[in-house]
Motif scaffolding. Structure first.
Motif, mmCIF file in Angstrom:
data_model
loop_
_atom_site.group_PDB
_atom_site.id
_atom_site.type_symbol
_atom_site.label_atom_id
_atom_site.label_comp_id
_atom_site.label_asym_id
_atom_site.label_seq_id
_atom_site.Cartn_x
_atom_site.Cartn_y
_atom_site.Cartn_z
ATOM 1 N N GLU A 82 68.873 -15.108 21.142
ATOM 2 C CA GLU A 82 69.214 -13.698 20.951
ATOM 3 C C GLU A 82 70.248 -13.307 21.998
ATOM 4 O OE1 GLU A 82 67.843 -11.830 18.562
ATOM 5 O OE2 GLU A 82 66.193 -13.133 17.930
ATOM 6 N N HIS A 123 63.479 -10.100 24.379
ATOM 7 C CA HIS A 123 63.394 -11.424 23.764
ATOM 8 C C HIS A 123 62.328 -12.193 24.527
ATOM 9 C CE1 HIS A 123 65.350 -15.570 22.841
ATOM 10 N NE2 HIS A 123 64.312 -15.330 22.052
ATOM 11 N N ASN A 145 63.900 -8.902 15.866
ATOM 12 C CA ASN A 145 64.941 -9.592 16.612
ATOM 13 C C ASN A 145 65.940 -8.537 17.067
ATOM 14 O OD1 ASN A 145 66.413 -8.947 14.334
ATOM 15 N ND2 ASN A 145 66.756 -11.050 13.682
#
Length: 786
Positions: free
Chosen positions: A765, A41, A388
């Motif tokens: 995330e 991330h 993601n």
């Protein structure tokens, strides 16, 4: 005759069972070894020179679908546009999590680079599970996109027969994919299908991602043409392949929430060849499988299998059909939605001031959550991650292609989104796992599973019988006393940092330390990595920012564009790095520069002067409190009454170190009563660093570790010249929080700067301890309660 008839039935049945066992055995063996799936991330994906790439690393163990508990060495590599490696960092992963940062210095002169996260162990497998993300660098004025390019040359129009091929004289389902030159889907409101005579026989559409499907009955040797008109008036076309005369087709209906329907069709010409043959339908996802049998009859061209979705693993499943010779002939990827895959969080503003905003993240699950959050201006153009955490952990381990906008499919899930997701998987074709490898080419362990860095050393001569080798590094949490075998020694699984130091000395009977300089060798501290060809190929048609950056040099204040600025100043207790608990309140502090002592005095002598009761018991040092003390536990053997720490590393079980730790090597000592049930008193000893001690007479030799694990810095927000300038509003950074941990049904509250922004976007995330995933975008406003 009866025996012969029975044998004719039994032999094929036995062959069927043996062959199916062979599939299961090969499949189980192929996926027996654990596989790592990394995800990074990033705080953003577009950077100014002078900024840092901040990242949080999550590594999933594919078999358990949870954070990887044992992996530790993650390599972060940066490649230029030609695929040449520019930089590499080694990141320590603990319990599946790590973090780090990479400086974008003045040597980043190209517009694009690629960030790759991988491990050595991953190289043992044929399938590439590495994480790759393109990053953009704003170095000077960007060029405008060349609108003179012929867009017709760059569209992508593909057809994907469900299962893998087309069969004549039967119905076939075709997946449709239409994308532009920027790899973005094209919505087609009305496309047409024409036969070889130019007659329109059917219409089709695509969604906003350029995905659709069409059912067609294929006449023998017929080729159909699909036509679509783009918004700019350009007509694009694609032809179907020539259908096979013999075979079967597959169509999966995944719209029912409880049942999965798999339909098979064939034609009259295939029936004699298929009659009484049994095909195997194998449903699998690398860690679990089930199988169904499909036996053909001479008078039936259509067959169906119904699967209870409760019996399928959550997430991606692969349907593979094997013929009577157990050769894979059809394959389809599906998604089985279950809520257990995901955890939920709530984000709520608490209050705001002119310059900051306080909010909380609520954990709505019964599992501990590990999260990271990036805070950017509301109008940011700087956050465009390819993946993601949903995409990285749910889809990428199984598919060859890319899931565009995975957050759309898996946030606020409804029937339409699941239909769109099924269309996407239809156009992915076969999975990334090649059955020829599963049957014939099992992974071999060419690369060992890494756990830290092993240091092997050799002394120039063996030690005497009464001598021991002392190894110490406060920076690397190393405190060792060894008796080398013929001068050879090993420190396995260390986590030494780059640009750190290790001290070596020899202790004899006289308890005086003598310098020793061993020769050292380190296990692998870097990894040979390459960028896959499909990434370098994309660069040729890369979309430019199409945004003009003016006066870039004025983005940061002058001091911020330097690669590194070191400021030294005198520290007080509050500024001391990692001060002990109670340093300001109930612990006493003694700076050695203000303490008179002789050159032979040790920490033991100092503690005796502070009324600690110190004696020897069977050759071991025992330190008792200055006054009587009782604990709630009777386990005194493992809970000493006085706990000692050297540079924040506990040495309570190695108190011999204090016998030879001379006060001229000590910067300061904290000591005193603590208020817990584990001990009565704590003593914190802080020694001089190598740089601070270089002008002092040392009894230890110092070895500088040039390469090792990268030490993550604490996040800092760059100081921009303006927070209302478009350069900051579109590409600047507000805040980065990588270390959010929230207990079950609890919340995490903190404050972030606003930097003159009315609204900021939070990209969060994360993952729960049981493997549930979180990916959430949220807008916080200064004026509203949201």
């Amino acid at each position: 005759m009866k025996k012969i008839f029975f044998l004719l039935i039994l032999v094929p049945t036995c062959n069927l069972l043996l062959a199916q066992k062979s599939i299961i055995k090969s499949y189980s063996n192929y996926f027996e070894n654990t596989r790592e799936v990394p995800f990074l991330h990033l705080n953003k994906t577009t950077f100014f020179v002078g900024e840092e790439i901040w990242f949080k690393a999550y590594v999933q163990e594919q078999n358990s679908q949870k954070l990887h508990k044992t992996t530790s060495n993650l390599y972060i590599s940066i490649f230029d546009q030609k695929g040449n490696i520019k930089d590499q960092k080694l990141i320590k992963i603990t319990e599946g999590i790590g973090r780090g940062n990479i400086k974008i210095d003045s040597t980043y002169t190209k517009e694009s680079y690629y960030l790759k996260a991988s491990t050595s162990w991953m190289k043992n497998f044929h399938e590439d599970n590495s994480y790759i993300q393109e990053i953009s660098i704003i170095t000077n004025e960007k060029q405008q996109t060349d609108n003179s390019i012929n867009q017709e040359e760059f569209y992508e129009f593909k057809l994907f027969p469900e299962g893998g091929h087309i069969v004549s004289e039967t119905i076939n389902n075709l997946g449709v994919l239409i994308k532009n030159k920027n790899n973005e889907g094209i919505h087609i409101s009305k496309g047409v299908v024409k036969n070889s005579k130019g007659v329109v026989i059917k219409e089709f559409t695509t969604n906003k991602f350029g995905l659709g499907s069409v059912n067609l009955f294929f006449d023998k040797n017929e080729i159909y043409t699909l036509e679509a008109t783009l918004d700019n008036g350009i007509l694009i076309t694609q032809k179907t392949s020539i259908p096979k005369e013999i075979g079967i087709t597959m169509r999966v209906i995944n719209s029912n929430t409880k049942k999965l329907f798999i339909k098979f069709s064939t034609n009259e010409k295939s029936l004699p060849n298929l009659n009484t043959k049994t095909y195997t339908v194998f449903i699998h996802n690398t860690r679990n499988y089930q199988k169904q049998e499909l036996t053909f009859q001479n008078n039936n061209t259509n067959y169906s299998i119904i699967i209870n979705k409760e019996n399928l693993i959550a997430g991606v499943n692969i349907i593979t059909v094997f013929n009577e010779n157990f050769e894979p002939i059809l394959e389809r990827i599906i998604y089985n939605h279950k809520k257990e895959l995901y955890a939920d969080i709530g984000i709520t503003k608490i209050n705001s001031t002119n310059d900051s905003l306080t909010f909380q993240i609520k954990n709505k699950s019964n599992q501990k959550l590990y999260l990271s959050s990036s805070f950017l201006p509301f109008h940011t153009k700087a956050y465009k991650p390819t993946d993601n955490i949903y995409n990285a952990f749910i889809f990428k381990p199984y598919i060859k292609g890319h899931i565009q906008d995975a957050e759309y499919y898996l946030s606020n899930i409804n029937h339409k989104k699941l239909r769109d997701l099924d269309l996407l998987l239809l156009t992915q074709g076969w999975s990334k796992y090649d059955w020829s490898n599963i049957f014939n080419n099992h992974p071999k362990t060419y690369y060992e599973f890494e756990n830290g860095i092993t240091i092997t050393g050799k002394l120039n001569k063996p030690l005497k019988s009464d001598q021991e080798l002392l190894i110490f590094s406060g920076e690397n949490n190393i405190v060792q006393v060894l008796k080398p075998n013929n001068g050879n020694f090993k420190l396995p699984n260390t986590f030494v940092h780059e640009d750190s130091h290790i001290q070596f000395g020899i202790k004899g009977k006289e308890k005086i330390i003598h310098k020793i300089t061993p020769s050292l060798q380190f296990s692998k501290r870097s990894s040979y990595e390459i960028l896959p060809n499909n990434y370098t190929d994309k660069i040729q048609n890369k979309k430019q920012l199409n945004f003009k950056i003016e006066n870039l040099a004025s983005t940061f204040k002058e001091t911020e564009i330097l690669d590194e600025v070191r400021i030294r100043k005198k520290r007080n207790i509050e500024e001391y790095e990692n001060p002990p608990y109670g340093a300001v309140t109930f612990l006493s502090r003694q700076k050695m520069k203000n303490y008179i002592f002789s050159s032979s005095e040790t920490v033991i002598d100092f503690l005796k002067g502070k009324l600690y009761n110190i004696y020897m018991d069977d050759g071991e040092v025992i330190i008792n409190p200055r006054s009587g003390c009782t604990l709630k536990t009777n386990n005194y053997k493992f809970r000493p009454l006085v706990r000692l720490f050297l540079d924040n590393n506990e040495i309570s079980q190695m108190l011999w170190i204090t016998e030879t730790l001379y006060l001229d090597r000590v910067k300061e000592i904290y000591y005193g009563r603590v208020f817990d049930n584990n001990s009565c008193e704590h003593v914190y000893i802080y020694s001089y660093s190598p740089a601070e001690y270089k002008n002092k007479k040392s009894t230890f030799s110092y070895y500088r570790v040039s390469k090792g694990f990268s030490k993550a810095k604490e996040y800092y927000t760059p100081t921009y010249n303006s927070y209302i300038d478009y350069k900051y509003v579109y590409f600047g950074d507000v805040f980065w929080k990588p270390d959010i941990e929230i207990k079950p049904n609890s919340y995490f509250q903190f404050k972030v700067p606003l930097n003159l922004q009315e609204k900021i976007i939070i990209y969060t995330e994360g993952i729960s301890e049981s493997g549930q995933l979180i990916s959430k975008k949220h807008v916080l406003s200064k004026k509203t309660n949201q």
